[in-house]
Write a protein that holds these residues in place. Structure first.
Motif, PDB file in Angstrom:
ATOM      1  N   VAL A 199       1.028  -0.949  -0.073  1.00  0.00           N
ATOM      2  CA  VAL A 199      -0.256   0.098   0.009  1.00  0.00           C
ATOM      3  C   VAL A 199       0.886   1.090  -0.199  1.00  0.00           C
ATOM      4  O   VAL A 199       1.687   1.123   0.368  1.00  0.00           O
ATOM      5  N   HIS A 200       0.423   1.814  -1.111  1.00  0.00           N
ATOM      6  CA  HIS A 200       1.715   3.427  -1.266  1.00  0.00           C
ATOM      7  C   HIS A 200       0.834   4.818  -0.825  1.00  0.00           C
ATOM      8  O   HIS A 200      -0.494   4.485  -2.183  1.00  0.00           O
ATOM      9  N   THR A 201       1.193   5.258   0.741  1.00  0.00           N
ATOM     10  CA  THR A 201       0.077   6.504   0.079  1.00  0.00           C
ATOM     11  C   THR A 201       0.541   7.838   0.391  1.00  0.00           C
ATOM     12  O   THR A 201       0.534   8.227   0.461  1.00  0.00           O
ATOM     13  N   ALA A 202       2.160   8.007   0.561  1.00  0.00           N
ATOM     14  CA  ALA A 202       3.181   8.755   0.309  1.00  0.00           C
ATOM     15  C   ALA A 202       3.305  10.577  -0.239  1.00  0.00           C
ATOM     16  O   ALA A 202       2.819   9.721  -1.361  1.00  0.00           O
ATOM     17  N   ALA A 203       2.662  11.051   0.336  1.00  0.00           N
ATOM     18  CA  ALA A 203       2.250  12.538  -0.523  1.00  0.00           C
ATOM     19  C   ALA A 203       2.268  13.645  -0.250  1.00  0.00           C
ATOM     20  O   ALA A 203       2.950  13.785   1.307  1.00  0.00           O
ATOM     21  N   VAL A 204       3.458  14.296  -0.642  1.00  0.00           N
ATOM     22  CA  VAL A 204       3.280  15.828   0.013  1.00  0.00           C
ATOM     23  C   VAL A 204       2.635  16.583  -0.678  1.00  0.00           C
ATOM     24  O   VAL A 204       2.448  16.059  -1.640  1.00  0.00           O
ATOM     25  N   MET A 205       2.035  18.020  -0.728  1.00  0.00           N
ATOM     26  CA  MET A 205       1.156  18.676  -0.818  1.00  0.00           C
ATOM     27  C   MET A 205       1.939  20.221  -0.730  1.00  0.00           C
ATOM     28  O   MET A 205       3.030  20.327   0.571  1.00  0.00           O
ATOM     29  N   ALA A 206       1.328  21.097  -1.941  1.00  0.00           N
ATOM     30  CA  ALA A 206       1.769  22.615  -1.719  1.00  0.00           C
ATOM     31  C   ALA A 206       0.645  24.076  -2.273  1.00  0.00           C
ATOM     32  O   ALA A 206       0.019  22.953  -3.249  1.00  0.00           O
ATOM     33  N   TYR A 207       0.685  24.213  -1.251  1.00  0.00           N
ATOM     34  CA  TYR A 207      -0.532  25.094  -2.324  1.00  0.00           C
ATOM     35  C   TYR A 207      -0.154  26.930  -1.710  1.00  0.00           C
ATOM     36  O   TYR A 207       1.152  27.111  -1.975  1.00  0.00           O
ATOM     37  N   GLY A 208      -0.269  27.215  -3.385  1.00  0.00           N
ATOM     38  CA  GLY A 208       0.428  28.977  -3.541  1.00  0.00           C
ATOM     39  C   GLY A 208      -0.462  28.745  -4.962  1.00  0.00           C
ATOM     40  O   GLY A 208      -0.642  27.569  -6.366  1.00  0.00           O
ATOM     41  N   ARG A 209      -0.651  29.949  -5.983  1.00  0.00           N
ATOM     42  CA  ARG A 209      -0.540  30.160  -7.110  1.00  0.00           C
ATOM     43  C   ARG A 209       0.223  28.983  -7.872  1.00  0.00           C
ATOM     44  O   ARG A 209       1.436  29.867  -7.118  1.00  0.00           O
ATOM     45  N   PHE A 210       0.239  28.921  -9.106  1.00  0.00           N
ATOM     46  CA  PHE A 210       1.628  28.363  -9.692  1.00  0.00           C
ATOM     47  C   PHE A 210       3.022  29.127  -9.849  1.00  0.00           C
ATOM     48  O   PHE A 210       3.901  28.680  -9.425  1.00  0.00           O
ATOM     49  N   GLU A 211       2.698  30.803 -10.433  1.00  0.00           N
ATOM     50  CA  GLU A 211       3.506  31.087  -9.997  1.00  0.00           C
ATOM     51  C   GLU A 211       4.679  31.776  -8.679  1.00  0.00           C
ATOM     52  O   GLU A 211       5.691  32.312  -8.901  1.00  0.00           O
ATOM     53  N   ASP A 212       4.024  32.033  -7.369  1.00  0.00           N
ATOM     54  CA  ASP A 212       4.169  31.775  -6.444  1.00  0.00           C
ATOM     55  C   ASP A 212       4.895  30.998  -5.588  1.00  0.00           C
ATOM     56  O   ASP A 212       5.409  30.974  -4.293  1.00  0.00           O
ATOM     57  N   VAL A 213       4.995  29.468  -6.153  1.00  0.00           N
ATOM     58  CA  VAL A 213       5.292  28.475  -5.726  1.00  0.00           C
ATOM     59  C   VAL A 213       6.398  27.869  -5.916  1.00  0.00           C
ATOM     60  O   VAL A 213       6.617  28.358  -7.645  1.00  0.00           O
ATOM     61  N   PRO A 214       7.582  28.409  -5.578  1.00  0.00           N
ATOM     62  CA  PRO A 214       9.016  28.174  -5.957  1.00  0.00           C
ATOM     63  C   PRO A 214       9.074  26.865  -7.040  1.00  0.00           C
ATOM     64  O   PRO A 214       9.009  25.982  -6.388  1.00  0.00           O
ATOM     65  N   ALA A 215       9.882  27.548  -7.974  1.00  0.00           N
ATOM     66  CA  ALA A 215      10.112  25.989  -8.653  1.00  0.00           C
ATOM     67  C   ALA A 215      10.931  24.656  -8.118  1.00  0.00           C
ATOM     68  O   ALA A 215      10.110  23.576  -8.339  1.00  0.00           O
ATOM     69  N   ASP A 216      11.730  24.503  -7.070  1.00  0.00           N
ATOM     70  CA  ASP A 216      12.003  23.397  -6.635  1.00  0.00           C
ATOM     71  C   ASP A 216      10.808  23.284  -5.322  1.00  0.00           C
ATOM     72  O   ASP A 216      11.228  21.229  -5.509  1.00  0.00           O
ATOM     73  N   ALA A 256       0.298  30.603  -0.047  1.00  0.00           N
ATOM     74  CA  ALA A 256      -0.879  31.343  -0.279  1.00  0.00           C
ATOM     75  C   ALA A 256      -1.573  32.206   0.897  1.00  0.00           C
ATOM     76  O   ALA A 256      -2.343  32.944   0.195  1.00  0.00           O
ATOM     77  N   GLY A 257      -1.210  32.305   1.590  1.00  0.00           N
ATOM     78  CA  GLY A 257      -1.246  32.940   2.699  1.00  0.00           C
ATOM     79  C   GLY A 257      -2.114  32.995   3.484  1.00  0.00           C
ATOM     80  O   GLY A 257      -2.407  33.010   5.050  1.00  0.00           O
ATOM     81  N   ARG A 258      -2.223  31.490   3.008  1.00  0.00           N
ATOM     82  CA  ARG A 258      -3.709  31.209   4.564  1.00  0.00           C
ATOM     83  C   ARG A 258      -3.665  29.392   4.471  1.00  0.00           C
ATOM     84  O   ARG A 258      -3.221  28.851   3.476  1.00  0.00           O
ATOM     85  N   ILE A 259      -3.563  29.343   5.659  1.00  0.00           N
ATOM     86  CA  ILE A 259      -3.724  27.802   5.198  1.00  0.00           C
ATOM     87  C   ILE A 259      -4.197  26.819   5.048  1.00  0.00           C
ATOM     88  O   ILE A 259      -5.560  27.264   4.932  1.00  0.00           O
ATOM     89  N   GLY A 260      -3.832  25.961   4.457  1.00  0.00           N
ATOM     90  CA  GLY A 260      -4.986  25.374   3.632  1.00  0.00           C
ATOM     91  C   GLY A 260      -5.815  23.762   4.641  1.00  0.00           C
ATOM     92  O   GLY A 260      -5.068  24.003   5.857  1.00  0.00           O
ATOM     93  N   ARG A 261      -6.931  23.668   4.419  1.00  0.00           N
ATOM     94  CA  ARG A 261      -7.568  22.628   4.592  1.00  0.00           C
ATOM     95  C   ARG A 261      -9.261  22.033   4.042  1.00  0.00           C
ATOM     96  O   ARG A 261      -8.924  22.188   3.011  1.00  0.00           O
ATOM     97  N   PRO A 262      -8.741  20.562   4.595  1.00  0.00           N
ATOM     98  CA  PRO A 262      -9.590  19.736   3.610  1.00  0.00           C
ATOM     99  C   PRO A 262     -11.178  20.442   3.482  1.00  0.00           C
ATOM    100  O   PRO A 262     -11.598  20.982   4.207  1.00  0.00           O
ATOM    101  N   PRO A 263     -12.017  20.792   2.337  1.00  0.00           N
ATOM    102  CA  PRO A 263     -13.257  20.951   2.118  1.00  0.00           C
ATOM    103  C   PRO A 263     -14.479  20.045   2.499  1.00  0.00           C
ATOM    104  O   PRO A 263     -14.065  18.891   1.908  1.00  0.00           O
ATOM    105  N   PRO A 264     -15.271  20.667   2.502  1.00  0.00           N
ATOM    106  CA  PRO A 264     -16.316  19.723   3.416  1.00  0.00           C
ATOM    107  C   PRO A 264     -17.040  18.817   1.698  1.00  0.00           C
ATOM    108  O   PRO A 264     -17.066  19.417   0.796  1.00  0.00           O
ATOM    109  N   PRO A 265     -17.389  18.283   2.172  1.00  0.00           N
ATOM    110  CA  PRO A 265     -17.625  16.757   3.072  1.00  0.00           C
ATOM    111  C   PRO A 265     -16.790  16.208   2.985  1.00  0.00           C
ATOM    112  O   PRO A 265     -15.607  15.704   2.102  1.00  0.00           O
ATOM    113  N   ILE A 266     -16.289  15.892   4.594  1.00  0.00           N
ATOM    114  CA  ILE A 266     -14.839  15.336   4.629  1.00  0.00           C
ATOM    115  C   ILE A 266     -15.427  13.861   5.559  1.00  0.00           C
ATOM    116  O   ILE A 266     -16.200  13.756   6.199  1.00  0.00           O
TER     117      ILE A 266
END
Length: 285
Positions: free
Chosen positions: A75-92, A188-198
């Motif tokens: 079972v493979h569930t490893a993942a990371v995430m980044a918030y922000g407009r494409f041009e605001d997220v550093p390339a690395d 993005a300047g604001r912490i992300g959260r899961p949108p409902p329904p959760i």
């Protein structure tokens, strides 16, 4: 059973679900302290557990996960995430999200399928996402990875048709209450959260356990998934009009935060990684 990404979220919930059924587990993630916590919980449930510190962007560590093991289910569930407009997220940061979520999945597939081919059987289950079928703003690297993962799984499924006892599966939930949102990189300047329904991580883990017993190509978890996908496909103009405002209202909290790389390059503290999710599940009306 091997679980990569076992230290938090759906991976942790899956480890506990399999442990309660007496499975022999190999748990892997980047964080040894978090793995030790999950392993202790699994052993308390009666399971035999081995832990391996591994980073899916480093193939040699993934190979070490299954060394000497006859793996029935991976079972493979490893993942990371980044918030922000494409041009605001550093390339690395963008590149590392793709390297972890998509190329890391490919690395796991190489190792798992090699073992399955040698034994003639096995079940490989990937943790997908509704965002592998629809698109939301401010999550471009994650969406790119999950769309790519869905294509990879489909290709692997076609290429293993000659081995009827080898199964490649995708379990795709909608929003799930896990730490990935708060641990994500954020521009993005604001912490992300899961949108409902959760949904809870336990509910997704139940679907993974069922899939391990009776493999299915794709399993969807989430009451609203089909409706959202219908809107994305059938009414794209309306979807595009609404998804931005809805994401800003429901997918980003009001809690302000400065730019940071989150857990994209390194795991968070063990307490943040192995603990529950981002917020309590709302009561259904």
């Amino acid at each position: 059973m091997v679980i990569t990404g076992a230290s938090s979220g759906v991976g942790r919930a899956s480890a506990l679900a399999f442990a309660r059924q007496g499975a022999r587990l190999v748990l892997a993630s980047r964080s040894e302290p978090a793995l030790e916590t999950v392993a202790a919980e699994c052993r308390a449930a009666g399971a035999q557990v081995r832990i391996v510190v591994a980073d899916v962007t480093r193939p040699e560590t993934v190979r070490a996960v299954a060394a000497g093991e006859a793996v029935d289910v991976w079972v493979h569930t490893a993942a990371v995430m980044a918030y922000g407009r494409f041009e605001d997220v550093p390339a690395d940061v963008f590149d590392q999200v793709v390297a972890t979520d998509l190329l890391g999945a490919a690395t796991v597939a190489r190792v798992a399928l090699a073992g399955f081919r040698a034994r003639g059987r096995g079940v490989l289950i990937f943790g997908g996402s509704l965002l592998g079928t629809v698109v939301t703003p401010y999550t471009s690297s994650y969406v790119t990875s999950k769309w790519g993962l869905r294509a990879l799984v489909r290709a692997l499924r076609l290429e293993t048709r000659d081995a009827p006892d080898i199964h490649v599966c995708l379990v795709s939930p909608g929003a799930v209450d896990t730490p990935i949102y708060r641990n994500a990189a954020n521009f993005a300047g604001r912490i992300g959260r899961p949108p409902p329904p959760i949904d809870t991580a336990d509910k997704v883990a139940e679907a993974i356990v069922r899939c391990a017993r009776r493999p299915r190509g794709t399993v969807t978890v989430g009451a609203a998934n089909r409706l959202i996908l219908f809107g994305f496909v059938a009414t794209p103009a309306l979807y595009d009009l609404l998804v931005g405002p809805l994401m800003r209202i429901a997918g980003l909290s009001r809690e302000r935060i400065g730019p940071h790389p989150g857990n994209v390059f390194a795991p968070p503290p063990a307490s943040a990684e192995s603990a529950g999710g981002g917020r309590k599940r709302p009561r259904r009306r």
